[in-house]
Design a protein around this motif. Structure first.
Motif, PDB file in Angstrom:
ATOM      1  N   ALA A  34      -6.144  71.616 -15.433  1.00  0.00           N
ATOM      2  CA  ALA A  34      -4.783  70.934 -14.925  1.00  0.00           C
ATOM      3  C   ALA A  34      -5.589  70.851 -13.949  1.00  0.00           C
ATOM      4  N   VAL A  35      -6.281  71.922 -12.580  1.00  0.00           N
ATOM      5  CA  VAL A  35      -6.683  70.729 -11.305  1.00  0.00           C
ATOM      6  C   VAL A  35      -7.384  69.046 -11.987  1.00  0.00           C
ATOM      7  N   ALA A  36      -8.465  68.928 -13.137  1.00  0.00           N
ATOM      8  CA  ALA A  36      -8.938  67.924 -13.771  1.00  0.00           C
ATOM      9  C   ALA A  36      -8.154  67.218 -13.469  1.00  0.00           C
ATOM     10  N   GLY A  37      -7.080  67.552 -14.384  1.00  0.00           N
ATOM     11  CA  GLY A  37      -5.374  66.714 -14.710  1.00  0.00           C
ATOM     12  C   GLY A  37      -4.741  66.148 -13.783  1.00  0.00           C
ATOM     13  N   ILE A  38      -4.859  66.956 -12.106  1.00  0.00           N
ATOM     14  CA  ILE A  38      -3.822  65.908 -11.137  1.00  0.00           C
ATOM     15  C   ILE A  38      -4.882  65.349 -10.499  1.00  0.00           C
ATOM     16  N   LEU A  39      -6.803  66.095 -10.482  1.00  0.00           N
ATOM     17  CA  LEU A  39      -6.782  64.576 -10.192  1.00  0.00           C
ATOM     18  C   LEU A  39      -7.259  63.214 -10.535  1.00  0.00           C
ATOM     19  N   ALA A  40      -7.403  63.651 -12.293  1.00  0.00           N
ATOM     20  CA  ALA A  40      -7.201  62.592 -13.213  1.00  0.00           C
ATOM     21  C   ALA A  40      -5.913  61.268 -12.472  1.00  0.00           C
ATOM     22  N   ALA A  41      -4.646  62.094 -12.897  1.00  0.00           N
ATOM     23  CA  ALA A  41      -3.920  61.330 -12.670  1.00  0.00           C
ATOM     24  C   ALA A  41      -3.546  61.153 -11.373  1.00  0.00           C
ATOM     25  N   TYR A  42      -4.070  61.319  -9.854  1.00  0.00           N
ATOM     26  CA  TYR A  42      -3.927  60.273  -8.951  1.00  0.00           C
ATOM     27  C   TYR A  42      -5.199  59.647  -8.976  1.00  0.00           C
ATOM     28  N   VAL A  43      -6.306  59.482  -9.460  1.00  0.00           N
ATOM     29  CA  VAL A  43      -7.204  58.198  -9.575  1.00  0.00           C
ATOM     30  C   VAL A  43      -7.065  57.521  -9.938  1.00  0.00           C
ATOM     31  N   PHE A  44      -6.129  57.716 -11.780  1.00  0.00           N
ATOM     32  CA  PHE A  44      -5.771  56.441 -12.521  1.00  0.00           C
ATOM     33  C   PHE A  44      -4.970  55.786 -11.712  1.00  0.00           C
ATOM     34  N   ALA A  45      -4.077  57.015 -11.608  1.00  0.00           N
ATOM     35  CA  ALA A  45      -2.428  55.701 -10.696  1.00  0.00           C
ATOM     36  C   ALA A  45      -2.576  55.062  -9.462  1.00  0.00           C
ATOM     37  N   TYR A  46      -3.630  55.877  -8.886  1.00  0.00           N
ATOM     38  CA  TYR A  46      -4.169  55.167  -7.891  1.00  0.00           C
ATOM     39  C   TYR A  46      -4.177  53.562  -7.952  1.00  0.00           C
ATOM     40  N   THR A  47      -5.082  53.307  -9.085  1.00  0.00           N
ATOM     41  CA  THR A  47      -5.877  52.732  -9.303  1.00  0.00           C
ATOM     42  C   THR A  47      -5.409  51.454 -10.001  1.00  0.00           C
ATOM     43  N   ALA A  48      -4.956  52.161 -10.855  1.00  0.00           N
ATOM     44  CA  ALA A  48      -3.882  51.160 -12.087  1.00  0.00           C
ATOM     45  C   ALA A  48      -2.692  50.818 -10.523  1.00  0.00           C
ATOM     46  N   SER A  49      -2.451  51.592 -10.413  1.00  0.00           N
ATOM     47  CA  SER A  49      -1.251  50.593  -8.761  1.00  0.00           C
ATOM     48  C   SER A  49      -2.143  49.663  -7.859  1.00  0.00           C
ATOM     49  N   ILE A  50      -3.432  49.522  -8.142  1.00  0.00           N
ATOM     50  CA  ILE A  50      -4.047  48.471  -7.150  1.00  0.00           C
ATOM     51  C   ILE A  50      -3.968  47.265  -8.203  1.00  0.00           C
ATOM     52  N   MET A  51      -4.003  47.044 -10.005  1.00  0.00           N
ATOM     53  CA  MET A  51      -4.873  46.111 -10.747  1.00  0.00           C
ATOM     54  C   MET A  51      -3.906  45.498 -11.061  1.00  0.00           C
TER      55      MET A  51
END
Length: 354
Positions: A34-51
């Motif tokens: 769950a911790v890995a999922g939350i961190l990955a979701a934040y990183v992926f979402a932030y990066t995808a938003s910039i994309m």
């Protein structure tokens, strides 16, 4: 008056049960997922938003994400790409949790400092799951004839109502079993004999006392088994092996000769034994070599013995000489093998080295 000191009872150390220990491990695995999922979701979402906002590649967006983190900009615009990044992060968390749980289950071991271990008797549910995974329910097929035999069990017997397939493709495990027990505790009676009497395979048995062949030999012969016995103590009652039957090409000859040489020169605990053989009819090479190995008196008596045997009509010859050495490579004993070629009887004489 002095007040008595009230001694507190020491806290009893809580010993976790095996099931509780497994539950804790399972919770930790999913928590880490769950911790890995939350961190990955934040990183992926932030990066995808910039994309989506900058219309750039993932690597370029990720570089901007790192710059934003260093500048303290922790919030991002929620858009379609960011939603997809959240889904990717959730998937990453699920995969991570599943992987951690699989790894801990396959490599699980108990705490050696704890009382409870992982061993125990299976309950009915566990036995059912075990049977579904490791027991062969198909009809037995004879590996030699290819015919089906419904009266034969394609599994080995482990206990009452407990079986295991003989086919490693079904179990995906090796079928090696270690049985430990003192003399007379039923190792042969309780496991070896029941499995042999199933007669569902070929068997190679170490039987130094001859117990198995005496008790089951006739039964196996009556059911079509060919019994071969290798008895190095009493070779008169032993099957033999002729390595020359398996020579197919010239390299096989060299391999066989090399094998003979290596196995006639032995070193055990620093003590060396050298054996020489000569089966050439009429050869006196070994007899001549003994002049340097034994005393002149023993050598003359040996020659006299051979002459007397020949006078009596025995075709005698020396076919083997064994010299034993001590740790300092000093010879300690010479053993000479004398063969009566007319009867095939071989006698051995021991001499002190020169």
């Amino acid at each position: 008056m002095k007040k008595d000191k009230i001694r507190k009872k020491p806290k009893e150390e809580k010993i976790l049960s095996e099931e509780r220990r497994k539950e804790n491990q399972r919770f930790m695995n999913y928590y880490m997922g769950a911790v890995a999922g939350i961190l990955a979701a934040y990183v992926f979402a932030y990066t995808a938003s910039i994309m989506m906002e900058e219309n750039i590649t993932f690597l370029s967006a990720f570089s901007l994400f790192l710059s934003a983190m260093s500048e303290g900009e922790y919030f991002f615009t929620m858009n379609f790409y960011a939603f997809g990044g959240i889904m990717a992060g959730i998937l990453t968390g699920l995969v991570t949790g599943f992987f951690l749980q699989s790894e801990s289950s396959s490599k699980y071991s108990y705490d050696p400092n704890a009382i409870a271990g992982t061993g125990g008797f299976m309950d009915k549910k566990q036995l059912k799951n075990y049977s579904l995974k490791y027991v062969d329910e198909d009809v037995y097929v004879d590996p030699l004839t290819g015919k089906e035999d419904e009266n034969c069990n394609p599994n080995m017997i482990l206990g009452e109502g407990v079986y295991r397939s003989l086919n490693p493709r079904i179990t995906n495990r090796n079928n090696n079993i270690l049985i430990i027990g003192g003399s007379g505790t039923g190792k042969s009676f309780g496991f070896i004999k029941p499995n042999i009497l199933q007669m569902n395979a070929s068997f190679v048995c170490t039987d130094p006392a001859g117990e198995l062949v005496r008790s089951m030999g006739n039964v196996l012969k009556e059911n079509g088994y060919k019994i071969k016995i290798f008895n190095i103590v009493d070779m008169k009652h032993s099957n033999t092996y002729n390595p020359f039957n398996y020579i197919r090409e010239e390299s096989d000859v060299l391999n066989m000769v090399d094998c003979f040489i290596q196995n006639t020169t032995n070193t055990i605990d620093g003590k060396k034994t050298v054996c020489e053989f000569d089966n050439v009819e009429g050869s006196t090479d070994l007899l001549d070599s003994l002049g340097d190995k034994i005393s002149d008196e023993d050598y003359d008596r040996l020659k006299q013995t051979l002459d007397e045997m020949k006078e009596d009509g025995c075709d005698a010859a020396i076919t083997s000489v064994k010299v034993e050495y001590d740790e300092n490579r000093n010879p300690t004993k010479v053993t000479v093998g004398i063969l009566d070629e007319s009867t095939g009887i071989k006698k051995y004489k021991e001499y002190s080295p020169r």
